[in-house]
Scaffold this motif. Structure first.
Motif, PDB file in Angstrom:
ATOM      1  N   UNK A 146      17.927  -5.350  -7.647  1.00 50.89           N
ATOM      2  CA  UNK A 146      18.958  -5.911  -6.614  1.00 50.89           C
ATOM      3  C   UNK A 146      18.292  -7.046  -5.886  1.00 50.89           C
ATOM      4  N   UNK A 147      17.053  -6.920  -5.492  1.00 53.01           N
ATOM      5  CA  UNK A 147      16.574  -8.102  -4.468  1.00 53.01           C
ATOM      6  C   UNK A 147      15.661  -9.101  -5.482  1.00 53.01           C
ATOM      7  N   UNK A 148      15.414  -8.995  -6.811  1.00 58.57           N
ATOM      8  CA  UNK A 148      14.677  -9.792  -7.491  1.00 58.57           C
ATOM      9  C   UNK A 148      13.102  -9.750  -6.966  1.00 58.57           C
ATOM     10  N   UNK A 149      12.552  -8.616  -6.642  1.00 56.80           N
ATOM     11  CA  UNK A 149      11.431  -8.499  -6.050  1.00 56.80           C
ATOM     12  C   UNK A 149      10.579  -7.659  -6.815  1.00 56.80           C
ATOM     13  N   UNK A 150       9.554  -7.946  -7.281  1.00 53.49           N
ATOM     14  CA  UNK A 150       8.530  -6.932  -8.062  1.00 53.49           C
ATOM     15  C   UNK A 150       7.447  -6.417  -7.155  1.00 53.49           C
ATOM     16  N   UNK A 151       7.264  -6.983  -5.916  1.00 55.99           N
ATOM     17  CA  UNK A 151       6.213  -6.411  -5.106  1.00 55.99           C
ATOM     18  C   UNK A 151       6.839  -5.432  -4.141  1.00 55.99           C
ATOM     19  N   UNK A 152       6.181  -4.256  -4.716  1.00 55.71           N
ATOM     20  CA  UNK A 152       6.760  -3.048  -4.017  1.00 55.71           C
ATOM     21  C   UNK A 152       5.463  -2.216  -3.621  1.00 55.71           C
ATOM     22  N   UNK A 153       5.659  -1.531  -2.201  1.00 54.82           N
ATOM     23  CA  UNK A 153       4.782  -0.751  -1.646  1.00 54.82           C
ATOM     24  C   UNK A 153       5.515   0.723  -1.544  1.00 54.82           C
ATOM     25  N   UNK A 154       4.945   1.751  -1.512  1.00 56.24           N
ATOM     26  CA  UNK A 154       5.484   2.850  -1.155  1.00 56.24           C
ATOM     27  C   UNK A 154       4.707   3.590  -0.165  1.00 56.24           C
ATOM     28  N   UNK A 155       5.365   4.207   1.175  1.00 57.42           N
ATOM     29  CA  UNK A 155       4.711   4.751   2.103  1.00 57.42           C
ATOM     30  C   UNK A 155       5.268   6.166   1.970  1.00 57.42           C
ATOM     31  N   UNK A 156       4.511   7.054   1.858  1.00 59.58           N
ATOM     32  CA  UNK A 156       4.861   8.637   2.027  1.00 59.58           C
ATOM     33  C   UNK A 156       4.387   9.230   3.044  1.00 59.58           C
ATOM     34  N   UNK A 157       5.400   9.998   3.735  1.00 61.03           N
ATOM     35  CA  UNK A 157       4.978  10.660   5.016  1.00 61.03           C
ATOM     36  C   UNK A 157       5.196  12.182   4.712  1.00 61.03           C
ATOM     37  N   UNK A 158       3.914  12.957   5.135  1.00 57.41           N
ATOM     38  CA  UNK A 158       4.077  14.246   5.230  1.00 57.41           C
ATOM     39  C   UNK A 158       4.791  14.747   3.523  1.00 57.41           C
ATOM     40  N   UNK A 159       5.857  15.690   3.635  1.00 52.66           N
ATOM     41  CA  UNK A 159       6.296  16.189   2.232  1.00 52.66           C
ATOM     42  C   UNK A 159       6.567  14.724   1.628  1.00 52.66           C
ATOM     43  N   UNK A 160       7.203  13.816   2.028  1.00 54.14           N
ATOM     44  CA  UNK A 160       7.099  12.519   1.426  1.00 54.14           C
ATOM     45  C   UNK A 160       5.951  11.911   0.487  1.00 54.14           C
ATOM     46  N   UNK A 161       4.791  12.465   1.164  1.00 51.73           N
ATOM     47  CA  UNK A 161       3.396  11.993   0.665  1.00 51.73           C
ATOM     48  C   UNK A 161       3.046  12.458  -0.954  1.00 51.73           C
ATOM     49  N   UNK A 162       3.699  13.883  -0.865  1.00 49.10           N
ATOM     50  CA  UNK A 162       3.706  14.484  -2.277  1.00 49.10           C
ATOM     51  C   UNK A 162       4.531  13.733  -3.182  1.00 49.10           C
ATOM     52  N   UNK A 163       5.971  13.244  -2.834  1.00 41.80           N
ATOM     53  CA  UNK A 163       6.656  12.625  -3.476  1.00 41.80           C
ATOM     54  C   UNK A 163       5.968  11.052  -4.024  1.00 41.80           C
ATOM     55  N   UNK A 164       5.548  10.529  -2.835  1.00 42.93           N
ATOM     56  CA  UNK A 164       4.830   9.095  -3.076  1.00 42.93           C
ATOM     57  C   UNK A 164       3.735   8.917  -4.200  1.00 42.93           C
ATOM     58  N   UNK A 165       2.741  10.202  -3.840  1.00 46.41           N
ATOM     59  CA  UNK A 165       1.522  10.413  -4.385  1.00 46.41           C
ATOM     60  C   UNK A 165       1.904  10.604  -6.083  1.00 46.41           C
ATOM     61  N   UNK A 166       2.715  11.356  -6.301  1.00 48.48           N
ATOM     62  CA  UNK A 166       3.452  11.675  -7.447  1.00 48.48           C
ATOM     63  C   UNK A 166       3.744  10.278  -8.370  1.00 48.48           C
TER      64      UNK A 166
END
Length: 364
Positions: A146-166
């Motif tokens: 959508x944004x034509x952007x390949x540079x992506x970072x993910x920040x997972x917080x708490x339960x979201x850190x399980x999702x993000x690290x996975x």
């Protein structure tokens, strides 16, 4: 993780009152919401500010995208809980991030505003950790296109850190780095150490009532599924002793923030509670056996943002894991006056860490 468990524990008590209302009351916080919306409006020529409905894994879900320059790298914030959305709280800390990242808040399936878009009876069976991970991967690919952007970072917080690290473990090729805040590594060990710490604080405080209530839930977490009613008791006292927010006896400052969020109406706030009940009911029994201790290598940079006083997701567990991890780059960033919510407790230092330790990984 906190709000979701407490919401599930009181859901039965609040359901009758909620259904008894014949018409929604006027929102007394609407003037404040309008002020916040105005001051946070993105007005830069190449900026982006939009809320979208996207379909991920066959479920409609809501994302909010904000940034001063759409050419900036994307930073996806994966909220905790399960079901504890961050979109209605982000106004309180996120605005500076938006000058250097295009920031995406995502209400996961069955949570917050996404709860209203799907039949809960159809969503409930899909609430599996692997499905959340794959939803996140689909979201990354959607945003890149959508944004034509390949540079992506993910920040997972708490339960979201399980999702993000996975996500980082399965698709490191999609990420310029993974940032874990309040990182969960092993749920059962997390709960065991959190209970031990909370009992120790209560004993030191001479709080016989707290000690009695906490001792009564043993063996916790024990074997088998986690019981939300026991978790709620542990969280009641761990919050009191600052495991969620350092040097605070409660989390009112955090849970009240959505009242003046431009992104959330009263109906959305009710959906947040309903979605917390749904996701905790479906997911909490599955979480006890989630462990990422065997993840020994990640082929993308890994940076952990950990509050020194975090015993909601005890920081020593994540610290020990990071020391064993092999990665192209790894770093621990400590927030000395924070517990589980560094972005709220030390917002300036959180932004400084993003500028110093994360943004340079995207290059120019």
């Amino acid at each position: 993780m906190i709000r979701a468990v407490l919401a599930a524990a009181v859901l039965a008590l609040t359901a009758t009152a909620a259904t008894a209302q014949t018409a929604p009351p006027a929102d007394p916080y609407d003037p404040g919401r309008k002020i916040v919306a105005d001051i946070q409006k993105i007005v830069t020529p190449n900026g982006v500010q939009e809320t979208l409905e996207v379909e991920l894994g066959g479920a409609k879900q809501v994302i909010n995208v904000r940034g001063a320059n759409r050419d900036n790298p994307i930073l996806i914030f994966i909220h905790g809980g399960p079901g504890s959305v961050e979109m209605p709280i982000a106004w309180s800390f996120q605005r500076p991030w938006e000058d250097v990242f295009t920031v995406v808040q995502w209400d996961q399936r069955g949570a917050g505003r996404s709860y209203l878009l799907n039949d809960p009876k159809l969503i409930a069976p899909t609430l599996k950790p692997e499905r959340y991970r794959d939803d996140a991967i689909e979201l990354i690919e959607y945003l890149q296109k959508r944004y034509g952007q390949k540079k992506v970072f993910v920040m997972g917080h708490s339960w979201g850190s399980v999702v993000g690290l996975s996500v980082a473990a399965k698709r490191p090729d999609l990420l310029y780095a993974y940032i874990g805040m309040g990182q969960v590594i092993d749920f059962r060990e997390n709960e065991r150490l959190g209970l031990e710490w909370t009992i120790e604080q209560a004993k030191r405080d001479g709080n016989a009532k707290a000690v009695a209530e906490l001792e009564a839930i043993k063996p916790y977490p024990g074997e088998g599924a986690l019981l939300p009613e026991k978790t709620a008791i542990e969280r009641k006292w761990s919050i009191y002793y600052g495991a969620l927010a350092a040097n605070r006896r409660d989390a009112d400052f955090y849970f009240r923030a959505p009242r003046i969020s431009p992104e959330y109406t009263p109906a959305d706030r009710k959906a947040w509670d309903d979605g917390s009940g749904l996701t905790i009911g479906a997911l909490w029994p599955q979480l006890a056996d989630i462990s990422l201790k065997t993840v020994n290598r990640i082929d993308t940079p890994v940076i952990l943002f950990m509050g020194r006083h975090d015993y909601t997701t005890p920081a020593p567990i994540a610290d020990a894991w990071l020391k064993r991890l092999k990665a192209p780059k790894k770093q621990m960033v400590w927030f000395e006056n924070s517990a589980h919510l560094p972005m709220i407790e030390e917002p300036g230092l959180t932004f400084a860490a993003l500028l110093k330790d994360v943004r340079p990984l995207a290059g120019n």
